[in-house]
Motif scaffolding. Sequence first.
Motif, PDB file in Angstrom:
ATOM      1  N   ARG A 107     -12.934  17.364 -43.534  1.00  0.00           N
ATOM      2  CA  ARG A 107     -13.552  16.047 -43.534  1.00  0.00           C
ATOM      3  C   ARG A 107     -13.055  15.208 -42.359  1.00  0.00           C
ATOM      4  N   THR A 108     -11.763  15.279 -42.052  1.00  0.00           N
ATOM      5  CA  THR A 108     -11.204  14.520 -40.935  1.00  0.00           C
ATOM      6  C   THR A 108     -11.771  15.022 -39.622  1.00  0.00           C
ATOM      7  N   ARG A 109     -11.896  16.337 -39.488  1.00  0.00           N
ATOM      8  CA  ARG A 109     -12.432  16.910 -38.260  1.00  0.00           C
ATOM      9  C   ARG A 109     -13.885  16.497 -38.070  1.00  0.00           C
ATOM     10  N   ASP A 110     -14.671  16.458 -39.146  1.00  0.00           N
ATOM     11  CA  ASP A 110     -16.065  16.050 -39.033  1.00  0.00           C
ATOM     12  C   ASP A 110     -16.178  14.593 -38.586  1.00  0.00           C
ATOM     13  N   ARG A 111     -15.329  13.741 -39.120  1.00  0.00           N
ATOM     14  CA  ARG A 111     -15.373  12.344 -38.711  1.00  0.00           C
ATOM     15  C   ARG A 111     -14.918  12.190 -37.265  1.00  0.00           C
ATOM     16  N   ALA A 112     -13.926  12.942 -36.838  1.00  0.00           N
ATOM     17  CA  ALA A 112     -13.429  12.832 -35.470  1.00  0.00           C
ATOM     18  C   ALA A 112     -14.477  13.305 -34.471  1.00  0.00           C
ATOM     19  N   GLN A 113     -15.231  14.304 -34.814  1.00  0.00           N
ATOM     20  CA  GLN A 113     -16.247  14.791 -33.890  1.00  0.00           C
ATOM     21  C   GLN A 113     -17.362  13.781 -33.705  1.00  0.00           C
ATOM     22  N   THR A 114     -17.671  13.019 -34.728  1.00  0.00           N
ATOM     23  CA  THR A 114     -18.715  12.018 -34.566  1.00  0.00           C
ATOM     24  C   THR A 114     -18.184  10.759 -33.891  1.00  0.00           C
ATOM     25  N   ALA A 115     -16.900  10.460 -34.007  1.00  0.00           N
ATOM     26  CA  ALA A 115     -16.343   9.240 -33.447  1.00  0.00           C
ATOM     27  C   ALA A 115     -16.039   9.366 -31.961  1.00  0.00           C
ATOM     28  N   VAL A 116     -15.668  10.554 -31.500  1.00  0.00           N
ATOM     29  CA  VAL A 116     -15.253  10.744 -30.109  1.00  0.00           C
ATOM     30  C   VAL A 116     -16.159  11.791 -29.473  1.00  0.00           C
ATOM     31  N   SER A 117     -16.620  11.511 -28.277  1.00  0.00           N
ATOM     32  CA  SER A 117     -17.505  12.459 -27.594  1.00  0.00           C
ATOM     33  C   SER A 117     -16.731  13.711 -27.184  1.00  0.00           C
ATOM     34  N   PRO A 118     -17.418  14.826 -26.993  1.00  0.00           N
ATOM     35  CA  PRO A 118     -16.715  16.061 -26.599  1.00  0.00           C
ATOM     36  C   PRO A 118     -15.967  15.938 -25.274  1.00  0.00           C
ATOM     37  N   GLY A 119     -16.527  15.208 -24.323  1.00  0.00           N
ATOM     38  CA  GLY A 119     -15.831  15.035 -23.046  1.00  0.00           C
ATOM     39  C   GLY A 119     -14.540  14.247 -23.185  1.00  0.00           C
ATOM     40  N   THR A 120     -14.569  13.213 -24.038  1.00  0.00           N
ATOM     41  CA  THR A 120     -13.364  12.424 -24.273  1.00  0.00           C
ATOM     42  C   THR A 120     -12.309  13.249 -24.993  1.00  0.00           C
ATOM     43  N   ARG A 121     -12.738  14.056 -25.953  1.00  0.00           N
ATOM     44  CA  ARG A 121     -11.785  14.932 -26.651  1.00  0.00           C
ATOM     45  C   ARG A 121     -11.150  15.920 -25.679  1.00  0.00           C
ATOM     46  N   ARG A 122     -11.954  16.495 -24.785  1.00  0.00           N
ATOM     47  CA  ARG A 122     -11.431  17.451 -23.799  1.00  0.00           C
ATOM     48  C   ARG A 122     -10.430  16.760 -22.869  1.00  0.00           C
TER      49      ARG A 122
END
Length: 171
Positions: free
Chosen positions: A72-87
Motif C-alpha cells: 500500500r505504501t509503495r502504491d501511494r509513493a508511485q502516484t505521489a512522485v514521478s518516476p524521474g524524481t524517484r530515479r
Amino acid sequence: MTNPPRPGADELRIRSMLRKQGVGPDAEDWWAPKAGPAVADEPDDGQPDRAPVFTPEPGYWPRPHTPAFIDRTRDRAQTAVSPGTRRLLYNTSAAGAGWALGLYHQFAGALTDCGTSYSIGGALILGAGGCLLIAHVWDRRTRHWWPGIAWAARIPLATAVTALALYAPAA
C-alpha cells in the motif's frame, strides 16, 4: 529368414502409455482435439497403472509475499512522485552515501592523479571506463535485488559517476 525378436513387457507398457498420450507413429495428430481415450491395439502387460507417489496439496508450499502495508505504501509513493524524481532521489542518495563512506575521495583522487601524471583525456577515459566497468560487471547484475539491497549495490556506480561529473582539472 529369421523373425525379429518380440518386444519385451517394458517396451509394450511404454508403447501403450505413449499411445494413451497420443504419441507415436500411429498416434493421432497432436493438435487435433481428442474424441476419447485411445484404445491400444496390443494387449496390456497386466500391470495396473500406479498412482503418483507424492502429490502435494496446492496450498502445501508457502508462497512468500510482501506484507500488505508495504504494497500500500509503495502504491501511494508511485502516484505521489514521478518516476524521474524517484530515479533522481535514488541515485543522488546512493552518491551521497558513497561520499559519506569515503568512496568519492578515492575515485576523485584516482582521476586527479591520472590527470596530473598523464593527461586530462586519460583521466576522462579512466573515469568513463571505470563507470562502464562498474555498470556492466556489478550494477547490471544487482538491479533485480530487493530495493534496499539494490540501493546499497548502486553506491559504487553513483559515486563513480559523481566523481567523473565533478572532475575539474582546470579549476
